[in-house]
Scaffold this motif. Structure first.
Motif, PDB file in Angstrom:
ATOM      1  N   VAL A 107     -14.349  10.462   6.769  1.00  0.00           N
ATOM      2  CA  VAL A 107     -13.744  10.030   8.034  1.00  0.00           C
ATOM      3  C   VAL A 107     -12.234  10.162   7.875  1.00  0.00           C
ATOM      4  CG1 VAL A 107     -13.487   8.147   9.701  1.00  0.00           C
ATOM      5  CG2 VAL A 107     -15.621   8.404   8.436  1.00  0.00           C
ATOM      6  N   GLN A 108     -11.564  10.559   8.940  1.00  0.00           N
ATOM      7  CA  GLN A 108     -10.117  10.724   8.848  1.00  0.00           C
ATOM      8  C   GLN A 108      -9.457   9.435   8.391  1.00  0.00           C
ATOM      9  OE1 GLN A 108      -7.775  11.252  12.356  1.00  0.00           O
ATOM     10  NE2 GLN A 108      -6.245  12.470  11.318  1.00  0.00           N
ATOM     11  N   GLY A 109      -8.497   9.564   7.512  1.00  0.00           N
ATOM     12  CA  GLY A 109      -7.815   8.419   6.929  1.00  0.00           C
ATOM     13  C   GLY A 109      -8.104   8.294   5.446  1.00  0.00           C
ATOM     14  N   MET A 110      -9.265   8.798   5.017  1.00  0.00           N
ATOM     15  CA  MET A 110      -9.613   8.704   3.599  1.00  0.00           C
ATOM     16  C   MET A 110      -8.644   9.499   2.728  1.00  0.00           C
ATOM     17  SD  MET A 110     -13.756   8.901   3.510  1.00  0.00           S
ATOM     18  CE  MET A 110     -14.796   7.684   4.319  1.00  0.00           C
ATOM     19  N   SER A 111      -8.185  10.632   3.225  1.00  0.00           N
ATOM     20  CA  SER A 111      -7.236  11.432   2.439  1.00  0.00           C
ATOM     21  C   SER A 111      -5.931  10.671   2.226  1.00  0.00           C
ATOM     22  CB  SER A 111      -6.960  12.776   3.121  1.00  0.00           C
ATOM     23  OG  SER A 111      -6.339  12.584   4.380  1.00  0.00           O
ATOM     24  N   ASP A 112      -5.556   9.811   3.199  1.00  0.00           N
ATOM     25  CA  ASP A 112      -4.362   8.980   3.032  1.00  0.00           C
ATOM     26  C   ASP A 112      -4.521   8.014   1.862  1.00  0.00           C
ATOM     27  OD1 ASP A 112      -2.314   9.195   5.489  1.00  0.00           O
ATOM     28  OD2 ASP A 112      -4.328   9.572   6.217  1.00  0.00           O
ATOM     29  N   LEU A 113      -5.735   7.514   1.661  1.00  0.00           N
ATOM     30  CA  LEU A 113      -5.979   6.582   0.563  1.00  0.00           C
ATOM     31  C   LEU A 113      -6.043   7.297  -0.781  1.00  0.00           C
ATOM     32  CD1 LEU A 113      -8.721   4.260   2.142  1.00  0.00           C
ATOM     33  CD2 LEU A 113      -6.231   3.999   2.182  1.00  0.00           C
ATOM     34  N   LEU A 114      -6.460   8.549  -0.775  1.00  0.00           N
ATOM     35  CA  LEU A 114      -6.617   9.282  -2.030  1.00  0.00           C
ATOM     36  C   LEU A 114      -5.306   9.855  -2.562  1.00  0.00           C
ATOM     37  CD1 LEU A 114      -8.207  10.668  -4.286  1.00  0.00           C
ATOM     38  CD2 LEU A 114      -8.771  12.502  -2.656  1.00  0.00           C
ATOM     39  N   GLN A 122     -15.786  -0.781   4.939  1.00  0.00           N
ATOM     40  CA  GLN A 122     -16.064  -1.260   6.300  1.00  0.00           C
ATOM     41  C   GLN A 122     -15.076  -0.708   7.329  1.00  0.00           C
ATOM     42  OE1 GLN A 122     -16.402  -5.615   5.510  1.00  0.00           O
ATOM     43  NE2 GLN A 122     -18.286  -5.460   6.691  1.00  0.00           N
ATOM     44  N   ASN A 123     -13.884  -0.356   6.883  1.00  0.00           N
ATOM     45  CA  ASN A 123     -12.907   0.201   7.819  1.00  0.00           C
ATOM     46  C   ASN A 123     -13.380   1.509   8.425  1.00  0.00           C
ATOM     47  OD1 ASN A 123     -11.305  -1.919   7.022  1.00  0.00           O
ATOM     48  ND2 ASN A 123      -9.493  -0.685   6.639  1.00  0.00           N
ATOM     49  N   PHE A 124     -14.230   2.237   7.724  1.00  0.00           N
ATOM     50  CA  PHE A 124     -14.604   3.587   8.143  1.00  0.00           C
ATOM     51  C   PHE A 124     -16.043   3.679   8.652  1.00  0.00           C
ATOM     52  CE2 PHE A 124     -11.204   3.924   5.031  1.00  0.00           C
ATOM     53  CZ  PHE A 124     -10.311   4.750   5.698  1.00  0.00           C
ATOM     54  N   LEU A 139      -3.971  -1.609   9.380  1.00  0.00           N
ATOM     55  CA  LEU A 139      -5.147  -2.140   8.701  1.00  0.00           C
ATOM     56  C   LEU A 139      -6.067  -1.035   8.210  1.00  0.00           C
ATOM     57  CD1 LEU A 139      -5.970  -5.002  11.240  1.00  0.00           C
ATOM     58  CD2 LEU A 139      -4.756  -5.215   9.066  1.00  0.00           C
ATOM     59  N   LEU A 140      -6.208   0.011   9.014  1.00  0.00           N
ATOM     60  CA  LEU A 140      -7.172   1.075   8.709  1.00  0.00           C
ATOM     61  C   LEU A 140      -6.893   1.713   7.354  1.00  0.00           C
ATOM     62  CD1 LEU A 140      -9.506   2.958   9.642  1.00  0.00           C
ATOM     63  CD2 LEU A 140      -7.738   4.459  10.588  1.00  0.00           C
ATOM     64  N   ILE A 141      -5.631   2.061   7.098  1.00  0.00           N
ATOM     65  CA  ILE A 141      -5.295   2.769   5.851  1.00  0.00           C
ATOM     66  C   ILE A 141      -4.229   2.001   5.064  1.00  0.00           C
ATOM     67  CG2 ILE A 141      -6.029   5.070   6.544  1.00  0.00           C
ATOM     68  CD1 ILE A 141      -3.184   5.672   7.425  1.00  0.00           C
ATOM     69  N   ARG A 142      -4.233   0.690   5.206  1.00  0.00           N
ATOM     70  CA  ARG A 142      -3.406  -0.202   4.401  1.00  0.00           C
ATOM     71  C   ARG A 142      -1.943   0.239   4.357  1.00  0.00           C
ATOM     72  NH1 ARG A 142      -7.161  -3.156   4.891  1.00  0.00           N
ATOM     73  NH2 ARG A 142      -8.165  -4.426   3.283  1.00  0.00           N
ATOM     74  N   PHE A 143      -1.376   0.441   5.556  1.00  0.00           N
ATOM     75  CA  PHE A 143       0.063   0.695   5.724  1.00  0.00           C
ATOM     76  C   PHE A 143       0.519   2.039   5.160  1.00  0.00           C
ATOM     77  CE2 PHE A 143      -0.640  -3.883   4.984  1.00  0.00           C
ATOM     78  CZ  PHE A 143      -0.215  -4.405   6.193  1.00  0.00           C
ATOM     79  N   LYS A 144      -0.409   2.942   4.857  1.00  0.00           N
ATOM     80  CA  LYS A 144      -0.038   4.186   4.182  1.00  0.00           C
ATOM     81  C   LYS A 144       1.000   4.972   4.968  1.00  0.00           C
ATOM     82  CE  LYS A 144      -0.246   7.958   1.632  1.00  0.00           C
ATOM     83  NZ  LYS A 144       0.467   8.871   2.506  1.00  0.00           N
ATOM     84  N   ARG A 145       0.924   4.959   6.294  1.00  0.00           N
ATOM     85  CA  ARG A 145       1.855   5.748   7.100  1.00  0.00           C
ATOM     86  C   ARG A 145       3.045   4.941   7.598  1.00  0.00           C
ATOM     87  NH1 ARG A 145      -1.829  10.122  10.464  1.00  0.00           N
ATOM     88  NH2 ARG A 145      -3.256  10.613   8.756  1.00  0.00           N
TER      89      ARG A 145
END
Length: 674
Positions: free
Chosen positions: A436-443, A469-471, A515-521
């Motif tokens: 799901v989009q956003g996972m690459s931000d976490l990786l 759960q976010n995804f 919340l979705l990607i823990r402030f990554k952006r």
């Protein structure tokens, strides 16, 4: 492999004697008729249509990777000289045994007789499955023209082989599908049934919203709130307003509340501003007291870390180490070691030898999963819509990776290639969730720090265990966090909450991306490394990331209220905070808020549950940690966050001017957020 293979789930429809005529009717040779089983399966709220030859009916692995004699199998064998055990001390050498997994493309096996590949007598290559959400249309045969047959056409214009029903007509299948989708005749061809899918599950397509016409944009946001928050709010909201108004002058005066209701509906079940909702906790007047001043220390050094390790490599005084990390973060040279412990990849009480053996085991496990998706031929992937969609989404996201960090510079950068490979392998690890989009931000920060494909994967898998759960399609984790954030913000500043509600922003939708990607952006690449490692200590309380949200909103409250920002301006302003937030300042304020709350003797039960405070003080690091008093400290300014009192509700249940309500149900507050 247990997560990779498709389990049957609930069988909705099953029919044997469903044939593929591989020779397209040019011959009546029996070998050209491939008999198979057609099934419709319901699994995890998804409906799957699955056809496979009788010989493959029990071999679900044939869907995802080629058989041993397939023309598309990866020709990989372990070099004889490397088959022996090399010793656990040479982990990099051990990983080298898997190098061929990274380099072998889809190759066709040579055939000495010059014939086409056998594919188990030409049958297994015809297997296919697809999700009903990918179905575009069904074409039927003309009445009275031999066996009944159906042709499935998918949304990406892939046309699957015709299925001929030799043992009955296809009506039962159509009836089964109509339980899940609406089928209607095409105006151009009565033999073609068009699909209008009723499945409202979260879309995993993250295309550019601004390329869509007005109607398409509105539908995409309603279907896919992730997309709306992953692009610039400042552009999207203006565009949405124009789309809603259209060209009719009579619609130009629609109130902002219409837009708020529209966005609120995008997350079904999210009810934050329910003033009359029964069962919600109403809090008596509370004075939270003075906000303490918090200081932060210098990052934990490699020397400090080494002093806390015994002769066998165990970490000593883990609680004290976590407190030091919470208070100051880690020096960059230490992150590669420490993050593995913080994320749970390495147990805190493990020895160096145990960790070496664990890495060896995890290396094997990782490359076996990676080999699985690399062994899938292009032809097989065309028949597996989910795997095909995962790859497409990953490629799009990897190409959009932030290139400001040199680790990911350049189109063919090795870092980008590893991002792609790790994410594809994660789809094998958790095929149900997939990508799901956003996972690459976490990786991307994990890979940057680890500089190792295997370690980055397992750290990412551990992080996803926290963020899963976010995804998920139902977004329960996101709903819960937004409701809990509203509860905390109302306790801290009910006046600010009331203002947001007056501007139809009380649902806090603008915090969704945080919340979705823990402030990554929201923070710079290096700042996010600091923020994440602090959060991973799980100090000073549960759901500390929600207090970080409160701290950021505190800093922006004055400008939002004094300039009388409305709905559109609030979204635009919050979006433009990206890369402008001071991470140390926010960490100070969030910790100070936690201290202020724990010292309050009348903290509402709902808030205690959100923060994990059960009649005990918050686990904030104290001054008696054995740290050097001369360590440089950063002092935070006094807070300007007004703690408006929360008035009393009369025992009769009637509300008066002095009452306010904490918008969280006891049932909701007990949910565990991602």
């Amino acid at each position: 492999m247990g997560r990779l293979l498709l389990s049957l789930g609930q069988i909705i429809y099953e029919q044997e004697g469903v044939y593929i005529h591989s020779s397209c009717g040019k011959t009546n040779d029996q070998d050209s008729l491939i008999s198979g089983i057609l099934r419709v399966l319901e699994k995890d709220a998804e409906v799957i249509v699955d056809w496979r030859p009788l010989d493959d009916a029990l071999d679900s692995s044939s869907i995802l990777y080629a058989g041993k004699d397939s023309s598309s199998v990866v020709e990989w064998t372990q070099p004889p000289k490397e088959r022996g055990y090399r010793g656990s001390e040479h982990l990099n050498s051990y990983e080298a045994e898997w190098d061929m997994v990274n380099t072998v493309p889809f190759k066709k096996k040579p055939h000495t007789n010059g014939d086409a590949p056998s594919h188990r007598n030409g049958k297994s290559k015809w297997s296919f499955l697809f999700s009903l959400t990918d179905l575009k249309s069904i074409k039927q045969n003309k009445e009275g023209m031999g066996w009944s047959y159906l042709v499935f056409c998918l949304k990406d214009d892939v046309v699957l082989p015709a299925l001929h029903f030799h043992q009955g007509d296809s009506k039962l299948l159509i009836d089964s599908l109509e339980k899940y989708v609406v089928l209607c005749e095409s105006p151009q061809d009565k033999r073609t049934l068009l699909v209008n899918c009723q499945n409202k599950s979260l879309s995993q397509s993250f295309e550019n919203l601004l390329d869509e016409p007005a109607y398409g944009l509105i539908q995409k946001i309603k279907k896919d709130p992730y997309t709306a928050t992953m692009v610039g709010f400042s552009k999207v909201t203006n565009y949405i307003f124009d789309s809603l108004r259209g060209s009719d002058p009579s619609t130009h005066q629609r109130p902002p509340s219409e837009m708020a209701d529209f966005l609120s509906d995008a997350i079904p079940g999210l009810k934050i501003n329910q003033q009359e909702e029964p069962g919600f906790e109403v809090i008596t007047r509370i004075d939270l007291g003075e906000r303490p001043v918090v200081q932060r220390r210098e990052p934990v050094s490699l020397e400090e870390w080494t002093k806390n390790i015994d002769s066998e490599g165990r970490i000593l005084n883990v609680d004290n180490m976590k407190q030091m990390i919470f208070r100051g973060g880690l020096s960059h040279a230490l992150r590669k070691q420490a993050w593995k412990f913080l994320l749970g990849y390495f147990p805190w009480d493990s020895t160096k030898e145990e960790r070496t053996q664990l890495q060896k085991q995890k290396t094997d496990e990782y490359f076996r999963m990676k080999l699985q998706w690399k062994s899938v031929s292009e032809e097989q992937e065309k028949r597996n819509s989910r795997l095909r969609d995962y790859r497409s989404l990953i490629e799009k996201d990897v190409n959009r990776t932030d290139r400001t960090n040199k680790f990911y510079e350049g189109q063919d950068n090795p870092g980008l290639i590893l991002l792609h490979d790790i994410l594809m392998t994660y789809c094998m690890y958790d095929f149900d969730l997939g990508y799901v989009q956003g996972m690459s931000d976490l990786l991307s920060p994990l890979l940057y720090v680890m500089e190792n494909e295997v370690d980055a994967f397992w750290c990412f898998a551990s992080y996803m265990d926290q963020m899963h759960q976010n995804f998920e399609e139902q977004m329960q984790g996101m709903k819960t966090q937004l409701i809990q954030l509203s509860t905390l913000l109302r306790l801290l500043d009910s006046g600010f909450c009331s203002y947001l509600e007056s501007q139809d922003s009380g649902y806090l939708y603008f915090c969704f991306r945080w919340l979705l990607i823990r402030f990554k952006r929201e923070f710079s690449f290096l700042d996010i490394l600091r923020l994440w490692e602090v959060m991973w200590t799980e100090l000073p309380c549960k759901n500390f990331h929600l207090l970080l949200c409160c701290a950021i909103l505190e800093s922006e409250k004055q400008q939002i209220m004094e300039k009388h920002y409305g709905f559109n301006e609030i979204l635009k302003h919050i979006n433009e905070l990206s890369m402008k937030i001071d991470v140390e300042d926010v960490l100070c304020k969030a910790e100070a808020i936690s201290l202020q709350m724990v010292k309050c003797k009348e903290l509402p039960q709902a808030v205690c549950e959100i923060l994990g405070l059960q009649d005990s003080e918050v686990a904030t690091p104290d001054s008696d940690t054995g740290e050097d008093e001369n360590v440089a400290m950063t002092s935070c300014p006094a807070s300007t966050f007004q703690s408006d009192a929360l008035p009393v509700l009369a025992t009769s249940g009637a509300r008066d001017d002095n009452t306010t309500q904490i918008s969280v149900s006891p049932n909701v507050s007990r949910l565990t957020p991602a």
